[in-house]
Design a protein around this motif. Structure first.
Motif, PDB file in Angstrom:
ATOM      1  N   TYR A   1     -98.653 -59.801  33.094  1.00 17.65           N
ATOM      2  CA  TYR A   1     -98.161 -60.240  31.897  1.00 17.65           C
ATOM      3  C   TYR A   1     -96.869 -59.142  31.302  1.00 17.65           C
ATOM      4  CZ  TYR A   1    -102.145 -63.349  31.055  1.00 17.65           C
ATOM      5  OH  TYR A   1    -103.010 -64.283  31.123  1.00 17.65           O
ATOM      6  N   HIS A   2     -96.004 -59.696  30.650  1.00 25.96           N
ATOM      7  CA  HIS A   2     -94.827 -58.713  30.093  1.00 25.96           C
ATOM      8  C   HIS A   2     -94.950 -58.886  28.698  1.00 25.96           C
ATOM      9  CE1 HIS A   2     -90.421 -58.284  29.432  1.00 25.96           C
ATOM     10  NE2 HIS A   2     -91.161 -57.024  29.531  1.00 25.96           N
ATOM     11  N   PHE A   3     -94.919 -57.791  28.035  1.00 25.66           N
ATOM     12  CA  PHE A   3     -94.824 -57.869  26.564  1.00 25.66           C
ATOM     13  C   PHE A   3     -93.731 -57.375  25.739  1.00 25.66           C
ATOM     14  CE2 PHE A   3     -96.106 -56.365  22.341  1.00 25.66           C
ATOM     15  CZ  PHE A   3     -96.591 -57.360  21.862  1.00 25.66           C
ATOM     16  N   ARG A   4     -93.128 -58.162  25.095  1.00 25.39           N
ATOM     17  CA  ARG A   4     -92.023 -57.616  24.337  1.00 25.39           C
ATOM     18  C   ARG A   4     -91.625 -57.915  22.961  1.00 25.39           C
ATOM     19  NH1 ARG A   4     -86.421 -58.197  27.426  1.00 25.39           N
ATOM     20  NH2 ARG A   4     -87.009 -56.769  28.639  1.00 25.39           N
ATOM     21  N   GLN A   5     -91.696 -57.104  21.941  1.00 27.69           N
ATOM     22  CA  GLN A   5     -91.365 -57.364  20.422  1.00 27.69           C
ATOM     23  C   GLN A   5     -92.119 -58.499  20.129  1.00 27.69           C
ATOM     24  OE1 GLN A   5     -87.103 -58.011  20.278  1.00 27.69           O
ATOM     25  NE2 GLN A   5     -86.518 -55.799  20.678  1.00 27.69           N
ATOM     26  N   GLY A   6     -93.510 -58.567  20.291  1.00 30.57           N
ATOM     27  CA  GLY A   6     -94.244 -59.472  19.613  1.00 30.57           C
ATOM     28  C   GLY A   6     -94.625 -60.753  20.573  1.00 30.57           C
ATOM     29  N   LYS A   7     -94.000 -61.064  21.893  1.00 32.31           N
ATOM     30  CA  LYS A   7     -94.164 -61.806  22.555  1.00 32.31           C
ATOM     31  C   LYS A   7     -94.455 -61.386  23.943  1.00 32.31           C
ATOM     32  CE  LYS A   7     -91.415 -65.804  24.486  1.00 32.31           C
ATOM     33  NZ  LYS A   7     -90.054 -66.265  24.721  1.00 32.31           N
ATOM     34  N   LEU A   8     -95.656 -62.378  24.373  1.00 28.01           N
ATOM     35  CA  LEU A   8     -96.374 -62.354  25.567  1.00 28.01           C
ATOM     36  C   LEU A   8     -95.841 -63.379  26.494  1.00 28.01           C
ATOM     37  CD1 LEU A   8     -98.508 -60.622  26.994  1.00 28.01           C
ATOM     38  CD2 LEU A   8    -100.290 -62.326  26.470  1.00 28.01           C
ATOM     39  N   GLU A   9     -95.481 -62.886  27.810  1.00 26.87           N
ATOM     40  CA  GLU A   9     -95.155 -63.891  28.793  1.00 26.87           C
ATOM     41  C   GLU A   9     -95.957 -63.683  29.963  1.00 26.87           C
ATOM     42  OE1 GLU A   9     -91.291 -65.521  31.148  1.00 26.87           O
ATOM     43  OE2 GLU A   9     -90.924 -63.616  29.799  1.00 26.87           O
ATOM     44  N   GLN A  10     -96.758 -64.632  30.604  1.00 29.91           N
ATOM     45  CA  GLN A  10     -97.302 -64.617  31.911  1.00 29.91           C
ATOM     46  C   GLN A  10     -96.062 -64.604  32.642  1.00 29.91           C
ATOM     47  OE1 GLN A  10    -100.435 -67.203  32.806  1.00 29.91           O
ATOM     48  NE2 GLN A  10    -100.280 -67.121  35.086  1.00 29.91           N
ATOM     49  N   ILE A  11     -95.902 -63.906  33.656  1.00 24.65           N
ATOM     50  CA  ILE A  11     -94.692 -63.829  34.646  1.00 24.65           C
ATOM     51  C   ILE A  11     -94.828 -64.049  36.185  1.00 24.65           C
ATOM     52  CG2 ILE A  11     -93.041 -62.601  33.170  1.00 24.65           C
ATOM     53  CD1 ILE A  11     -93.688 -60.030  34.849  1.00 24.65           C
ATOM     54  N   THR A  12     -96.452 -64.638  36.151  1.00 17.83           N
ATOM     55  CA  THR A  12     -96.805 -64.860  37.493  1.00 17.83           C
ATOM     56  C   THR A  12     -97.229 -66.209  37.359  1.00 17.83           C
ATOM     57  OG1 THR A  12     -98.893 -63.839  37.354  1.00 17.83           O
ATOM     58  CG2 THR A  12     -97.381 -62.719  38.595  1.00 17.83           C
ATOM     59  N   ASN A  13     -97.515 -67.169  38.074  1.00 16.76           N
ATOM     60  CA  ASN A  13     -97.980 -68.450  38.557  1.00 16.76           C
ATOM     61  C   ASN A  13     -99.197 -68.420  39.275  1.00 16.76           C
ATOM     62  OD1 ASN A  13     -97.594 -71.251  37.714  1.00 16.76           O
ATOM     63  ND2 ASN A  13     -97.225 -71.667  39.898  1.00 16.76           N
ATOM     64  N   ASP A  14    -100.291 -68.935  38.729  1.00 14.80           N
ATOM     65  CA  ASP A  14    -101.631 -69.036  39.216  1.00 14.80           C
ATOM     66  C   ASP A  14    -101.333 -70.029  40.452  1.00 14.80           C
ATOM     67  OD1 ASP A  14    -102.606 -67.490  37.294  1.00 14.80           O
ATOM     68  OD2 ASP A  14    -103.689 -69.031  36.287  1.00 14.80           O
ATOM     69  N   HIS A  15    -102.010 -69.488  41.652  1.00 17.77           N
ATOM     70  CA  HIS A  15    -101.809 -70.382  43.007  1.00 17.77           C
ATOM     71  C   HIS A  15    -103.236 -71.243  42.985  1.00 17.77           C
ATOM     72  CE1 HIS A  15     -98.325 -67.461  44.363  1.00 17.77           C
ATOM     73  NE2 HIS A  15     -98.050 -68.550  43.812  1.00 17.77           N
ATOM     74  N   THR A  16    -103.623 -71.664  42.051  1.00 19.44           N
ATOM     75  CA  THR A  16    -104.714 -72.701  42.160  1.00 19.44           C
ATOM     76  C   THR A  16    -104.487 -74.064  42.232  1.00 19.44           C
ATOM     77  OG1 THR A  16    -104.945 -72.666  39.491  1.00 19.44           O
ATOM     78  CG2 THR A  16    -105.864 -70.752  40.541  1.00 19.44           C
TER      79      THR A  16
END
Length: 316
Positions: A156-171
């Motif tokens: 996860y990448h967090f910046r200025q109050g916003k969280l982003e999952q920057i990987t994709n689950d390979h399920t």
């Protein structure tokens, strides 16, 4: 170069159900070094000198294959990643688009090397056939983050109050969501939610890593974790924890405790990094895992066998 420091912390917990911890992690500052054998200047012979940081390595691996096999698989993956960065990967001392592409191409090799090492281990220990591991790797070359990802651990990448999952689950569940065959709501309890289609080891098929590059800014934070955390802790809660002023170690411990209280039926591994403004004389290329000067730091890492001293109990 911008002044600042990186505050990092990692921990791994066996959870409340599993008999072994099949997760592994690493947080490391990658440095140039020189071993002095002989010199006429005022240095002791066989002294090792260290230069500035050439990057920061973050990685989480979640093993599978049952008991000793899963634990061994994730251990091999982390050991291979470490050896790859030290002995195989070329280091670049400037950051630009050309060298970024070369870095990406080199990182593409790391999962195939991990796969090969697993195959070699299985050849000598056939009882481990079928073992495998996920890998989520972050390599920081300020102000860049390179991510190598296979499986369902996350970054996860967090910046200025916003969280982003920057990987994709390979399920299989995520694949079915992307093809429209399954809704995100139904995926939560689906039999496919933890069925991986892309993994290191687990058979003869080579892993197909997702490799991405992301710009970093002062004030950003990163969180890498195994699925033992995200089974119980929502993205919203992770974002809330990273939005606080809590240091990296406290964020890790709080989220781990909450996952344990919520069930803790899997191993839980978390790595948190904060990119903090520093004094003018601090070089951002130096990894600082505490608030002490770089030459006094004591890396704060918990091995997979070192659990939190006080385990929470279920609420009445």
């Amino acid at each position: 170069m911008m002044a600042g420091k990186i505050q990092c912390f990692g921990l791994s917990d066996i959870g409340k159900v599993r008999e072994t911890n099949e997760d592994q992690f690493i947080v490391a500052d990658v440095n140039k070094s020189m071993k002095v054998h002989q010199t006429s200047v005022g240095l002791n012979h066989h002294t090792r000198l260290f230069g500035g940081s050439q990057g920061t390595l973050l990685a989480v691996a979640d093993g599978m294959g049952g008991h000793a096999a899963g634990e061994r698989a994730s251990e091999i993956v982390v050991e291979t990643v470490t050896a790859f960065l030290l002995n195989t990967m070329q280091w670049y001392f400037q950051v630009d688009d050309v060298h970024d592409e070369e870095t990406i191409e080199q990182l593409r090799q790391v999962t195939s090397q991990c796969h090969e090492k697993l195959s070699q281990d299985i050849a000598t220990s056939p009882q481990r056939r079928g073992m495998g591991a996920t890998l989520t790797l972050g390599y920081v070359l300020w102000p860049r983050l390179f991510v190598v990802h296979v499986g369902d651990s996350r970054c996860y990448h967090f910046r200025q109050g916003k969280l982003e999952q920057i990987t994709n689950d390979h399920t299989m569940a995520q694949y079915l969501i992307e093809t429209g065959a399954l809704s995100p709501e139904d995926a939560v309890d689906s039999q496919w939610s933890h069925q991986l289609y892309n993994v290191i080891g687990g058979g003869d098929q080579l892993p197909e890593p997702d490799i991405s590059r992301h710009p970093l800014e002062m004030g950003d934070a990163l969180l890498l974790c195994s699925d033992g955390l995200t089974k119980y802790i929502t993205d919203a809660r992770i974002g809330e924890a990273l939005a606080s002023d809590a240091p990296a170690d406290e964020v890790c411990r709080v989220l781990c405790n909450e996952a344990l209280l919520a069930g803790g039926d899997d191993n839980i591994t978390i790595v948190v990094c904060r990119f903090l403004p520093g004094d003018d004389d601090e070089n951002f290329a130096d990894l600082d895992t505490t608030d002490m000067p770089i030459d006094q730091r004591s890396t704060q890492l918990l091995s997979p066998n070192e659990l939190l001293q006080e385990r929470p109990t279920d609420p009445e």
